[in-house]
Design an enzyme around this catalytic site. Structure first.
Site, PDB file in Angstrom:
ATOM      1  N   HIS A 111      31.224  38.811 -22.765  1.00  0.00           N
ATOM      2  CA  HIS A 111      32.200  39.850 -23.098  1.00  0.00           C
ATOM      3  C   HIS A 111      32.303  40.079 -24.604  1.00  0.00           C
ATOM      4  O   HIS A 111      32.937  41.041 -25.038  1.00  0.00           O
ATOM      5  CB  HIS A 111      33.569  39.547 -22.486  1.00  0.00           C
ATOM      6  CG  HIS A 111      34.324  38.434 -23.133  1.00  0.00           C
ATOM      7  ND1 HIS A 111      34.301  37.133 -22.675  1.00  0.00           N
ATOM      8  CD2 HIS A 111      35.143  38.405 -24.213  1.00  0.00           C
ATOM      9  CE1 HIS A 111      35.075  36.371 -23.407  1.00  0.00           C
ATOM     10  NE2 HIS A 111      35.608  37.119 -24.366  1.00  0.00           N
ATOM     11  N   ASP A 141      29.627  34.977 -17.770  1.00  0.00           N
ATOM     12  CA  ASP A 141      30.205  35.259 -19.087  1.00  0.00           C
ATOM     13  C   ASP A 141      29.517  34.464 -20.191  1.00  0.00           C
ATOM     14  O   ASP A 141      30.166  33.932 -21.086  1.00  0.00           O
ATOM     15  CB  ASP A 141      31.709  34.984 -19.096  1.00  0.00           C
ATOM     16  CG  ASP A 141      32.403  35.660 -20.293  1.00  0.00           C
ATOM     17  OD1 ASP A 141      31.840  36.639 -20.827  1.00  0.00           O
ATOM     18  OD2 ASP A 141      33.487  35.205 -20.687  1.00  0.00           O
ATOM     19  N   SER A 217      36.766  33.217 -28.322  1.00  0.00           N
ATOM     20  CA  SER A 217      35.764  33.370 -27.269  1.00  0.00           C
ATOM     21  C   SER A 217      34.365  33.119 -27.831  1.00  0.00           C
ATOM     22  O   SER A 217      33.976  33.699 -28.837  1.00  0.00           O
ATOM     23  CB  SER A 217      35.826  34.775 -26.679  1.00  0.00           C
ATOM     24  OG  SER A 217      37.039  34.986 -25.998  1.00  0.00           O
TER      25      SER A 217
END
Length: 469
Positions: A111, A141, A217
């Site tokens: 992402h 992911d 992230s």
């Protein structure tokens, strides 16, 4: 690359947690001997690990449709349907990444970089590199990047994440909110968290209470030896900030991604299970005659499934894969993904009172029977429509039921899509004539005349679409 030699310098925080460490680690750890050592805390560890964690700046170009003010008007809606043209919109994505090799292999989240058209990677010493995505998978992911024209970079070693235990100290390193690299500490507060942080169904995470915020992230979750145990990916929060429940993708899955990336795979290949199942709860355990709830019961099995070929049947309970406990479909997918392709896995089966271990082959979904896909040309009533025979590949790609058969829509094309046809629709009939094979679709559409009716099976519901030529 960071071994237990660092442990004596970690400070008071580590000294107070000796009881939580393994006997081997205790033997190599001592209480801080001076105020100077106490004041160091995690500083020596961070000093050596942080250079391998990078900031990532990505640009994503999206095509957005400008909405006409007449779109909700019942009279003008059809007239202005095609007057709005897509316009490119540039979005910026900010995240973190971890260097895994001297030659510039970097791991981050899908992402963050999966859809990026331009990626810049910035190290802690302000050096900047162009990067390209070499392998990415939205369901997991994860994305693997290759930095251009680099050598001799600092990197982190991957730990065997199956050895991680609840209660271990952990540090999260990343770039939260774009303020620059920061470090937060905590413990591993949970393992095998499946389906909690992601709606994809493939979620399998290490849970930590080390604060993780937006921008973290793709950052590193490391242990007290400086080894990478996971890639920070998500938080569980109602406000958008860290509430002490963060999730990291285990290092063992990252290792398989790196392996496939180096082998030149264009997309991540995970073994096909060809089955569906559900966790065994107390009620289900009682109905199966089990003393305690454990494992995952098989509820549906495709005839070509590797588990069917190994001798499994509906109603069997799977308890372990390669010696690791399995309690849900997400855990099963994770274990098979880590096992990789072109080998076998030892799967523990419980049938009645009998337990045994069976060898199951690891392979991707087969293309048998052949799809025989048909792409309709510009002379067809629905040009661009692509259909094919359902096989295991189509079942996986379109997320169809394991029992699905017949002809499926692979791509609706511009005209059928505008009429409401969607990928994954099973084509039952055209103007009342049953569709049995993909090769018959062009002929049936040509013979349809000016009025066309498509009967579809959409996720178990029968749908009829009518249109005029």
């Amino acid at each position: 690359m960071f071994r237990t030699a660092l442990i004596p310098r970690l400070g008071l925080a580590l000294g107070l947690t000796l009881a939580m460490l393994s006997p081997a680690a205790q033997a190599e750890t001592r209480i801080p001997q001076s105020q100077a050592e106490i004041s160091l805390g995690f500083a020596p560890l961070v000093k050596q690990a942080a250079p391998a964690v990078v900031n990532i700046y990505a640009k994503i170009v999206r095509q957005t449709q400008q909405r006409s003010p007449f779109m909700n008007d019942p009279f003008f809606e059809d007239f202005f349907r095609n007057f709005s043209s897509p316009r490119p919109r540039v979005e910026s994505s900010l995240g973190s990444g971890v260097i895994l090799s001297q030659d510039g292999i970097v791991v981050s989240n899908y992402h963050v970089v999966g859809m990026a058209t331009e990626i810049r990677v910035v190290t802690t010493d302000k050096r900047e590199y162009d990067a390209r995505v070499v392998l990415a998978d939205q369901a997991s992911d994860l994305a693997i990047l290759q930095l251009e024209e680099v050598a001799g970079l600092p990197f982190l070693d991957l730990r065997n994440s199956d050895e991680v235990e609840v209660g271990e100290l952990a540090l999260a390193i990343g770039n939260p909110f774009g303020v620059g690299q920061t470090v937060s500490s905590g413990i591993v507060s949970g393992l095998a968290r499946s389906g909690t942080a992601s709606g994809e169904g493939f979620g399998y995470y290490i849970q930590t209470d080390a604060p993780i915020n937006p921008g973290n992230s793709g950052g590193a979750l490391i242990d007290v030896n400086g080894d990478l145990i996971g890639i920070n990916t998500r938080i569980l929060s109602r406000s958008g900030g860290s509430n002490g429940i963060g999730f990291a993708i285990p290092a063992n899955l990252v290792r398989e991604f790196v392996k496939q990336a180096r082998a030149g795979s264009e997309g991540f290949q995970r073994p096909w299970a060809g089955m569906s199942g559900q966790p065994v709860d107390a009620d289900l355990a009682a109905s199966l005659g089990m003393e305690l709830p454990e494992g995952m019961v098989i509820s549906e099995l495709h005839p070509q499934s590797p588990f069917a070929k190994a001798g499994f049947e509906v109603g069997d309970v799977i308890t372990e894969v390669d010696g690791q406990v399995v309690n849900s479909p997400s855990e099963m997918v994770f274990r098979m993904s880590v096992a990789g392709l072109d080998g076998t896995s030892a799967v523990s089966r419980l049938r009645g009172d009998a337990r045994e271990i069976l060898k199951v082959e690891m392979f991707t979904a087969p293309k048998d029977p052949p799809s025989r896909s048909q792409v309709l040309n510009e002379h067809s009533p629905l040009p661009g429509l692509t259909v094919g025979l359902i096989n295991p590949v189509a079942i996986v790609r379109l997320q169809l039921p394991l029992s699905a058969t017949g002809v499926v829509v692979l791509d609706p094309g511009p005209y059928a899509g505008r009429a409401g046809v969607k990928p994954g629709d099973i084509l039952l009939a055209i103007n009342g004539e049953e569709v049995l094979e993909a090769e018959a679709v062009p002929r049936l559409l040509e013979a349809a005349g000016r009025r066309l009716q498509l009967d579809l099976n959409r996720r178990g519901q029968r749908v009829s679409l009518r249109m005029r030529r």
